[in-house]
Design a protein around this motif. Structure first.
Motif, PDB file in Angstrom:
ATOM      1  N   SER A 156       0.815  -1.215   0.000  1.00  0.00           N
ATOM      2  CA  SER A 156       0.000   0.000   0.000  1.00  0.00           C
ATOM      3  C   SER A 156       0.845   1.260   0.000  1.00  0.00           C
ATOM      4  N   VAL A 157       2.142   1.112   0.241  1.00  0.00           N
ATOM      5  CA  VAL A 157       3.026   2.279   0.259  1.00  0.00           C
ATOM      6  C   VAL A 157       3.041   2.979  -1.096  1.00  0.00           C
ATOM      7  N   ILE A 158       2.733   2.256  -2.175  1.00  0.00           N
ATOM      8  CA  ILE A 158       2.786   2.888  -3.501  1.00  0.00           C
ATOM      9  C   ILE A 158       1.655   3.889  -3.699  1.00  0.00           C
ATOM     10  N   ALA A 159       0.654   3.883  -2.807  1.00  0.00           N
ATOM     11  CA  ALA A 159      -0.397   4.899  -2.879  1.00  0.00           C
ATOM     12  C   ALA A 159       0.160   6.285  -2.587  1.00  0.00           C
ATOM     13  N   PHE A 160       1.312   6.346  -1.938  1.00  0.00           N
ATOM     14  CA  PHE A 160       1.938   7.623  -1.596  1.00  0.00           C
ATOM     15  C   PHE A 160       3.140   7.913  -2.499  1.00  0.00           C
ATOM     16  N   GLN A 161       3.280   7.117  -3.559  1.00  0.00           N
ATOM     17  CA  GLN A 161       4.390   7.278  -4.491  1.00  0.00           C
ATOM     18  C   GLN A 161       3.861   7.429  -5.919  1.00  0.00           C
ATOM     19  N   TYR A 166       4.555   5.472  -8.422  1.00  0.00           N
ATOM     20  CA  TYR A 166       5.232   4.174  -8.511  1.00  0.00           C
ATOM     21  C   TYR A 166       5.538   3.800  -9.960  1.00  0.00           C
ATOM     22  N   SER A 167       6.733   3.282 -10.129  1.00  0.00           N
ATOM     23  CA  SER A 167       7.154   2.726 -11.415  1.00  0.00           C
ATOM     24  C   SER A 167       7.741   1.346 -11.163  1.00  0.00           C
ATOM     25  N   PRO A 168       7.283   0.336 -11.880  1.00  0.00           N
ATOM     26  CA  PRO A 168       7.837  -1.021 -11.676  1.00  0.00           C
ATOM     27  C   PRO A 168       9.339  -1.080 -11.920  1.00  0.00           C
ATOM     28  N   PHE A 169       9.858  -0.166 -12.759  1.00  0.00           N
ATOM     29  CA  PHE A 169      11.293  -0.180 -13.065  1.00  0.00           C
ATOM     30  C   PHE A 169      12.111   0.429 -11.929  1.00  0.00           C
ATOM     31  N   SER A 170      11.488   1.356 -11.182  1.00  0.00           N
ATOM     32  CA  SER A 170      12.204   1.983 -10.059  1.00  0.00           C
ATOM     33  C   SER A 170      12.018   1.209  -8.762  1.00  0.00           C
ATOM     34  N   GLY A 171      10.873   0.504  -8.634  1.00  0.00           N
ATOM     35  CA  GLY A 171      10.614  -0.282  -7.436  1.00  0.00           C
ATOM     36  C   GLY A 171      10.110   0.569  -6.282  1.00  0.00           C
ATOM     37  N   PHE A 172       9.861  -0.095  -5.147  1.00  0.00           N
ATOM     38  CA  PHE A 172       9.330   0.589  -3.967  1.00  0.00           C
ATOM     39  C   PHE A 172      10.314   1.619  -3.411  1.00  0.00           C
ATOM     40  N   LEU A 173      11.592   1.293  -3.448  1.00  0.00           N
ATOM     41  CA  LEU A 173      12.592   2.113  -2.762  1.00  0.00           C
ATOM     42  C   LEU A 173      12.970   3.373  -3.535  1.00  0.00           C
ATOM     43  N   HIS A 174      12.843   3.349  -4.847  1.00  0.00           N
ATOM     44  CA  HIS A 174      13.350   4.463  -5.648  1.00  0.00           C
ATOM     45  C   HIS A 174      12.253   5.236  -6.379  1.00  0.00           C
TER      46      HIS A 174
END
Length: 309
Positions: free
Chosen positions: A44-49, A51-59
């Motif tokens: 659910s953290v990607i709701a605040f990002q 998000y790009s699958p190529f960058s991932g959760f961390l980047h």
């Protein structure tokens, strides 16, 4: 020297060991919730990002509450939210009471064999997948289907566009859920009715109470706590209208009134790859459901009922 008193930890370990078989029975259900319910919450953290699958959760870039603000700014989301609430309200209004009414009728049946046959018949639709149910409905209600052919033969009517009409979409959804799930929903209510002391009915008959008075003063009060708990749980899923059923019934003609949050998240998240916004909408659904459950439970307790917890 006095014997040492066993500590809490050793007592706890001993209790777990003594009841190890009970914990083994609980383990599959516990693993299910951990793997399929709690671990996915980390995503659910990607709701605040952004998000790009190529960058991932961390980047992936952090955008804060931007996607949640978009929920209330996007006119499409507002339309979808309205559709969801309207369909859910209609299901609560018509689908929720259906198992209660059927349970009351079955409870009044005195022939055990007939009662069991009826119960078996009304349980069966629950085991059909929505694919099968929608296929049956489509075969019956399409322009060249059985219903339209009968209407033409008997009354000379032109085909009615049941499956493409915007006015027919919600009634069809409600009718399908009633047909499929009402019988299964009676299980809980019939179990509650089985716990009623038969002497209460006998005393009521001696006092001259008719059938409807017995239902009103004995049967319904016995079901009240069960009804309240199930209603609170239903409010928790007020933004869930059943993805599979709605998705299978949608077409370009009825999408304006049939597109709900579940299908919207599918189109945005899977087809358009807008993962962050779709996750924000899904998270919004969960928060709304939690608030409704806690609020409903609070007011139910204020009225003197047991509530859900």
């Amino acid at each position: 020297m006095a014997a040492a008193v066993p500590g809490k930890k050793s007592f706890f370990r001993k209790r777990i060991w003594n009841e190890r078989y009970m914990y083994l029975l609980v383990l599959p259900g516990l693993l299910y919730f951990i793997v399929y319910r709690y671990i996915p919450l980390l995503g659910s953290v990607i709701a605040f990002q952004d998000y790009s699958p190529f960058s991932g959760f961390l980047h992936s870039e952090w955008v804060g509450w931007r996607h949640f603000a978009k929920i209330f700014e996007d006119q499409e989301v507002i339309r979808v939210l309205y559709n969801t609430l309207f369909i859910s309200f209609m299901q609560i209004l018509f689908v929720f009471p259906a198992p209660i009414l059927l349970s009351l009728m079955l409870n009044e049946v005195r022939g055990r064999a007939f009662k069991r046959i009826v119960q078996s018949v009304v349980y069966l639709p629950h085991f059909l997948s929505w694919v099968v149910v929608i296929s049956i409905v489509t075969a019956l209600l399409r322009n060249a289907g059985v219903i339209n052919q009968l209407l033409h033969l008997l009354f000379g009517m032109e085909p009615i566009p049941f499956l493409t009409s915007t006015d027919m979409f919600v009634p069809l959804v409600v009718f399908e859920v009633i047909w499929k799930e009402t019988g299964w929903g009676t299980i809980i209510f019939l179990a509650a009715l089985a716990s009623i002391n038969p002497e209460l009915y006998e005393a009521a008959v001696m006092d001259g109470a008719g059938r409807f008075r017995r239902i009103w003063h004995i049967t319904l009060p016995a079901l009240k706590s069960t009804i309240v708990i199930l209603l609170i749980m239903r409010l928790g899923s007020v933004l869930d209208t059943g993805f599979e059923q709605i998705f299978l019934m949608l077409n370009p003609f009825n999408k304006e009134v049939g597109d709900v949050l579940d299908t919207f998240v599918y189109y945005k998240g899977i087809q358009q790859s807008d993962f962050s916004f779709a996750t924000a909408v899904g998270l919004f659904k969960g928060v709304v459901g939690l608030i409704l459950v806690v609020t409903a439970n609070y007011f139910v307790k204020k009225m003197g009922e047991d509530g859900l917890y």
